[in-house]
Design a protein around this motif. Structure first.
Motif, PDB file in Angstrom:
ATOM      1  N   ILE A 308      51.494   2.205 -18.761  1.00  0.00           N
ATOM      2  CA  ILE A 308      50.245   1.043 -19.146  1.00  0.00           C
ATOM      3  C   ILE A 308      50.104   0.356 -20.073  1.00  0.00           C
ATOM      4  N   ILE A 309      50.474   0.442 -21.005  1.00  0.00           N
ATOM      5  CA  ILE A 309      50.834  -0.557 -21.938  1.00  0.00           C
ATOM      6  C   ILE A 309      52.120  -1.256 -21.763  1.00  0.00           C
ATOM      7  N   ASP A 310      52.981  -0.770 -20.754  1.00  0.00           N
ATOM      8  CA  ASP A 310      54.380  -2.004 -20.845  1.00  0.00           C
ATOM      9  C   ASP A 310      53.774  -2.224 -19.877  1.00  0.00           C
ATOM     10  N   LEU A 311      53.084  -2.111 -18.506  1.00  0.00           N
ATOM     11  CA  LEU A 311      52.689  -2.648 -17.252  1.00  0.00           C
ATOM     12  C   LEU A 311      52.033  -3.922 -18.125  1.00  0.00           C
ATOM     13  N   LYS A 392      40.091  -2.794 -19.152  1.00  0.00           N
ATOM     14  CA  LYS A 392      39.020  -1.839 -19.074  1.00  0.00           C
ATOM     15  C   LYS A 392      37.807  -1.218 -18.356  1.00  0.00           C
ATOM     16  N   ASN A 393      38.256  -1.753 -16.472  1.00  0.00           N
ATOM     17  CA  ASN A 393      37.942  -1.379 -15.596  1.00  0.00           C
ATOM     18  C   ASN A 393      38.313  -0.263 -14.862  1.00  0.00           C
ATOM     19  N   GLY A 394      39.810   0.081 -15.749  1.00  0.00           N
ATOM     20  CA  GLY A 394      40.216   0.532 -14.736  1.00  0.00           C
ATOM     21  C   GLY A 394      41.695  -0.047 -13.735  1.00  0.00           C
ATOM     22  N   ILE A 395      42.036  -1.328 -14.060  1.00  0.00           N
ATOM     23  CA  ILE A 395      42.595  -1.864 -12.915  1.00  0.00           C
ATOM     24  C   ILE A 395      43.977  -2.971 -13.706  1.00  0.00           C
ATOM     25  N   LEU A 396      44.581  -2.411 -13.081  1.00  0.00           N
ATOM     26  CA  LEU A 396      46.647  -2.648 -13.971  1.00  0.00           C
ATOM     27  C   LEU A 396      46.861  -3.700 -12.431  1.00  0.00           C
ATOM     28  N   ILE A 397      47.122  -4.813 -13.541  1.00  0.00           N
ATOM     29  CA  ILE A 397      47.207  -6.001 -12.583  1.00  0.00           C
ATOM     30  C   ILE A 397      48.669  -5.938 -13.598  1.00  0.00           C
ATOM     31  N   LYS A 398      49.670  -6.287 -12.599  1.00  0.00           N
ATOM     32  CA  LYS A 398      51.456  -6.192 -12.939  1.00  0.00           C
ATOM     33  C   LYS A 398      51.822  -7.370 -13.500  1.00  0.00           C
ATOM     34  N   GLN A 606      55.006  -5.837   1.130  1.00  0.00           N
ATOM     35  CA  GLN A 606      55.651  -7.092   2.171  1.00  0.00           C
ATOM     36  C   GLN A 606      53.996  -8.270   2.127  1.00  0.00           C
ATOM     37  N   ALA A 607      53.419  -7.460   1.124  1.00  0.00           N
ATOM     38  CA  ALA A 607      51.928  -8.260   1.440  1.00  0.00           C
ATOM     39  C   ALA A 607      52.186  -9.618   0.278  1.00  0.00           C
ATOM     40  N   ASP A 608      51.604 -10.554   0.178  1.00  0.00           N
ATOM     41  CA  ASP A 608      51.298 -11.266  -1.367  1.00  0.00           C
ATOM     42  C   ASP A 608      51.143 -10.762  -2.838  1.00  0.00           C
ATOM     43  N   VAL A 609      50.236  -9.461  -2.145  1.00  0.00           N
ATOM     44  CA  VAL A 609      49.497  -9.109  -3.351  1.00  0.00           C
ATOM     45  C   VAL A 609      49.098  -7.712  -2.692  1.00  0.00           C
ATOM     46  N   GLY A 610      50.229  -6.463  -3.352  1.00  0.00           N
ATOM     47  CA  GLY A 610      50.146  -5.446  -3.018  1.00  0.00           C
ATOM     48  C   GLY A 610      49.110  -4.485  -3.829  1.00  0.00           C
ATOM     49  N   SER A 623      55.399   0.540  -5.938  1.00  0.00           N
ATOM     50  CA  SER A 623      55.506  -1.269  -4.650  1.00  0.00           C
ATOM     51  C   SER A 623      54.340  -2.410  -5.298  1.00  0.00           C
ATOM     52  N   ALA A 624      53.255  -2.371  -5.212  1.00  0.00           N
ATOM     53  CA  ALA A 624      51.881  -3.015  -5.230  1.00  0.00           C
ATOM     54  C   ALA A 624      52.186  -3.261  -6.923  1.00  0.00           C
ATOM     55  N   LYS A 625      51.214  -4.212  -6.620  1.00  0.00           N
ATOM     56  CA  LYS A 625      51.382  -5.426  -8.076  1.00  0.00           C
ATOM     57  C   LYS A 625      49.784  -5.499  -8.224  1.00  0.00           C
ATOM     58  N   VAL A 626      48.996  -3.709  -8.265  1.00  0.00           N
ATOM     59  CA  VAL A 626      47.992  -3.858  -8.665  1.00  0.00           C
ATOM     60  C   VAL A 626      47.710  -2.395  -8.035  1.00  0.00           C
ATOM     61  N   ILE A 627      46.922  -1.863  -9.239  1.00  0.00           N
ATOM     62  CA  ILE A 627      46.502  -0.265  -9.382  1.00  0.00           C
ATOM     63  C   ILE A 627      45.724   0.052  -9.619  1.00  0.00           C
ATOM     64  N   LEU A 628      44.836   0.275  -9.031  1.00  0.00           N
ATOM     65  CA  LEU A 628      43.222   0.871  -9.059  1.00  0.00           C
ATOM     66  C   LEU A 628      43.466   2.158  -9.684  1.00  0.00           C
ATOM     67  N   LEU A 629      43.021   2.348 -10.985  1.00  0.00           N
ATOM     68  CA  LEU A 629      42.845   3.926 -11.625  1.00  0.00           C
ATOM     69  C   LEU A 629      42.174   4.780 -10.950  1.00  0.00           C
ATOM     70  N   ASN A 630      40.602   4.256 -11.087  1.00  0.00           N
ATOM     71  CA  ASN A 630      38.943   4.532 -10.333  1.00  0.00           C
ATOM     72  C   ASN A 630      39.542   3.781  -8.864  1.00  0.00           C
ATOM     73  N   THR A 631      39.555   5.182  -7.962  1.00  0.00           N
ATOM     74  CA  THR A 631      39.603   4.586  -6.537  1.00  0.00           C
ATOM     75  C   THR A 631      38.568   4.981  -6.315  1.00  0.00           C
ATOM     76  N   ASP A 632      37.142   4.249  -6.946  1.00  0.00           N
ATOM     77  CA  ASP A 632      36.153   3.497  -6.257  1.00  0.00           C
ATOM     78  C   ASP A 632      36.232   2.631  -5.662  1.00  0.00           C
ATOM     79  N   LEU A 633      36.071   2.003  -4.625  1.00  0.00           N
ATOM     80  CA  LEU A 633      36.158   0.956  -4.133  1.00  0.00           C
ATOM     81  C   LEU A 633      35.723  -0.160  -4.546  1.00  0.00           C
ATOM     82  N   LYS A 634      34.376   0.421  -5.220  1.00  0.00           N
ATOM     83  CA  LYS A 634      34.074  -1.140  -6.620  1.00  0.00           C
ATOM     84  C   LYS A 634      35.014  -2.082  -7.392  1.00  0.00           C
TER      85      LYS A 634
END
Length: 703
Positions: A308-311, A392-398, A606-610, A623-634
């Motif tokens: 996570i820190i490296d990302l 801090k909201n469980g969203i990793l943006i690469k 392939q998408a603009d943002v995965g 493969s994804a540019k964003v990883i949601l650690l909390n799978t809550d759709l919020k």
């Protein structure tokens, strides 16, 4: 000592101190590119410089060249505290002590403060400090062909000092004394550096907060008992004891014990998670209740927290396209400002007969009010705060570039299972045949499926527990792979529960038979996530079109889409088909693909943002540019909101940085601005830009 890590691919990593803004990073970046180095990555926020080289023997010279620019390459592992005399805060205090009396002579009638020798004595220490702090960096940057802001400060303050010194030596009178201008320029710019340093530290706090979680001790189980070791010393396979209130030191598997663990620092979810034998735990999380014994599985750079820190470090260094304009302007800024200052001097002196003194003051004002740092800080500071808030909201943006790619999104494509649905199966509907009651059917389903270890079977049993049933006792039960379950009760009745033998146009996919007579048709599907409907509604409200792209059966996809309000549906899609669908929508507008990050990997890429709806154990999916650690759709809505507001902050910062210079430079050139006021304005232009970025930390974010 100097720290560098050389991996198999000849990747070199250096820790470099002294970078204040993106312009500092750019000067190092250009230097390394001139030397022909590849994969150059410079981050002033994390004070890291990375590049690839095929010749290790060039490293000492590369390090020497970086230090010649005014920076310092250090060994982070043996990092010594900054010497007292080298701290920018102490340099400011030192200069302020001498500058204050120089300024007082302008308002107090004390005769000795007007003495030119006294003013020279007071100004000289400040000027020498300025030469040491700004002069070395300015000279090195010019020598390497990458002039920085220190060139402007050094020329401006030196011009004022030499002009005043000539006036003192030739005893030309007080109209030739501008020692206070020289000292004030240096002192105010140092003040700006102090404020800038503190502000930048706040923008990078997200990474630093995460790094603190790595600096813990652990109780390692040995033959004679337990020894306390640093988390860095733990090896894969070590047995560790983690007590209530302790922080889990590394990733591992629970060997024994039960506990409640707060995983908020990873997922953003504050509700503690129950952990027992065989469950996985993540380094950095907190044991709120209970004691567990774990076996270390991922340590060092392989741990979830390290990844996570490296990302985040890589993301902070990735430049959004919007930054390119700022970088281009900043790259030619210093030479252009010097040219404008020279033209100001020449025009004022020869065209207006304003005299040498006025001409020089106007030229100095142009140089000291100009601020390329504001442009250099505009984008990275906003990106750092935005990425930190997302983390801090469980969203990793690469990458910072991902934030801009989200802007003006037209379509959001969703996978079905595990994304809009939970992946946990339940009974949607039971259709009993004539002569059979619902209680009989529930009783048979429960009795039969209790004998199966299949995940769907366990879901069905759990889902029926709350409903009335007619109990039966089975004598035998066998599972036929790919078909279903066969059973016989104590009364000799034979049952079969499995795939429907005849394809029907409806959504029933299981059939229950007793003695070859159909008892019921059953519709089984995975359940819809609680926030799915509100997410789709919010997307539509903001003008984004939701699209369902799934490999599941067409009828089931249509039922789900109708329930959630999705009008565009692509069902029974293989991975190759999904790629074609993504391409089709990308031609129409910006497209985000949200999937589970495994079978959707090609489409995510392939998408603009995965966006990968995933848990921490799959954090490394590339493969994804964003990883949601909390799978809550919020989290999806939160990601879109944070990205939108981060981009807005970047645009606000760039507007201020450009507008400031566009307005300030002509005003200074026309003689309406005193150099001291110019230095003050320049010092605070950086702080205003950074302050606007920091505001993003606590700003109320709305769609």
């Amino acid at each position: 000592m100097i720290k560098f890590v050389i991996m198999a691919e000849q990747l070199v990593e250096l820790n470099v101190t002294g970078m204040h803004c993106n312009n500092c990073a750019m000067s190092i970046h250009k230097l390394l590119e001139k030397k022909g180095l590849q994969d150059v990555l410079v981050s002033f926020a994390s004070e890291e410089v990375k590049f690839s080289t095929g010749d290790r023997q060039t490293l000492p010279q590369i390090i020497k060249d970086i230090e010649s620019l005014g920076f310092k390459v250090v060994d982070e592992a043996n990092l010594q505290p900054t010497p007292f005399y080298d701290k920018v805060e102490n340099k400011f205090i030192f200069c302020a002590l001498f500058t204050a009396p120089l300024l007082l002579h302008m308002v107090l009638p004390w005769h000795f403060l007007h003495n030119q020798i006294v003013q020279l004595i007071l100004c000289l220490p400040v000027f020498l400090m300025g030469c040491l702090h700004f002069g070395k960096s300015a000279f090195s940057s010019l020598k390497n062909g990458v002039p920085n802001m220190d060139v402007l400060i050094f020329i401006g303050s030196t011009s004022a000092f030499i002009y005043s010194l000539v006036g003192t030596v030739q005893n030309l009178g007080e109209h030739y004394l501008f020692y206070e201008t020289c000292a004030t320029i240096i002192t105010l710019v140092l003040l700006g550096n102090v404020l800038e340093k503190r502000s930048v530290n706040q923008t990078t706090s997200a990474v630093k907060d995460l790094m603190k979680f790595q600096q813990v001790t652990a109780n390692r189980v040995i033959k004679d008992g337990v020894e306390v070791v640093s988390a860095k010393e733990i090896l894969s396979g070590d047995i560790l004891l983690v007590n209530e209130g302790d922080q889990v030191p590394v990733d591992g598997d629970v060997l024994s014990g039960d506990s409640l663990i707060n995983e908020a620092m990873i997922t953003g979810e504050g509700i503690p998670v129950s952990k027992t034998k065989y469950d996985k735990v993540i380094g950095g999380t907190i044991v709120q209740q209970g004691n567990i014994r774990i076996m270390a599985t991922k340590v060092g750079s392989n741990s979830t927290l390290s990844q996570i820190i490296d990302l985040m470090k890589k993301a902070q260094a990735a430049k959004p396209p919007v930054q390119k304009l700022g970088d281009k302007v900043a790259a030619i800024f210093v030479p252009v400002v010097i040219l404008i200052a020279l033209l100001t001097f020449v025009i004022t002196y020869f065209a207006t007969d304003a005299g040498l003194q006025r001409s020089m003051m106007n030229a100095i004002a142009v140089m000291v009010i100009s601020c390329p740092c504001a442009m250099g800080l505009a984008t990275p500071t906003a990106v750092m705060v935005g990425l930190g808030r997302a983390a801090k909201n469980g969203i990793l943006i690469k990458g910072g570039d991902t934030i801009e790619a989200v802007a003006n999104t037209k379509y959001v494509l969703f996978d079905k299972t595990g994304t809009l649905t939970t992946g946990k199966f339940g009974i949607i509907e039971i259709k009993p045949e004539e002569g059979f009651t619902m209680e009989q059917i529930r009783g048979v389903i429960t009795a039969v499926e209790e004998r199966s270890n299949h995940p769907i079977a366990r879901s069905l049993v759990g889902g029926l527990q709350a409903y009335p049933q007619q109990k039966i006792i089975l004598r035998t039960a066998t599972e036929e792979k790919g078909l279903g379950m066969r059973a016989e009760d104590v009364d000799g009745n034979n049952y079969f529960l499995g795939m429907a033998k005849h394809k029907t146009p409806d959504h029933f996919n299981l059939t229950l038979y007793r003695n070859q007579v159909r008892m019921a048709q059953i519709a089984v599907d995975d359940t819809i996530k609680p926030d799915a409907a509100s997410l789709i509604a919010q997307l539509k409200k903001t003008g984004i079109t939701p699209v369902l792209v799934s490999g599941d059966k067409a009828l089931r996809c249509k039922v789900l889409a109708a329930t959630l309000g999705i009008k565009e549906v692509h069902a029974e899609m293989l991975p190759d088909d999904k790629l074609k669908v993504v391409d089709m929508y990308r031609k129409k507008g910006k497209t985000i693909m949200i999937g589970d990050g495994i079978n959707d990997a090609p489409a995510l890429t392939q998408a603009d943002v995965g966006v990968s709806m995933n848990d921490a154990s799959h954090i490394a999916i590339q493969s994804a540019k964003v990883i949601l650690l909390n799978t809550d759709l919020k989290s999806v809505v939160k990601f879109l909101q944070i990205s939108r507001h981060t981009l807005l902050t970047i645009k606000q910062n760039l507007f201020w940085a450009f507008a400031y210079n566009i307005v300030a430079i002509p005003v200074a050139a026309l003689g309406f601005l005193n150099p001291m006021v110019g230095a003050f304005a320049m010092a605070f232009s950086d702080v205003i830009v950074i302050g606007n970025s920091i505001r993003l930390k606590s700003k109320r974010i709305a769609p």
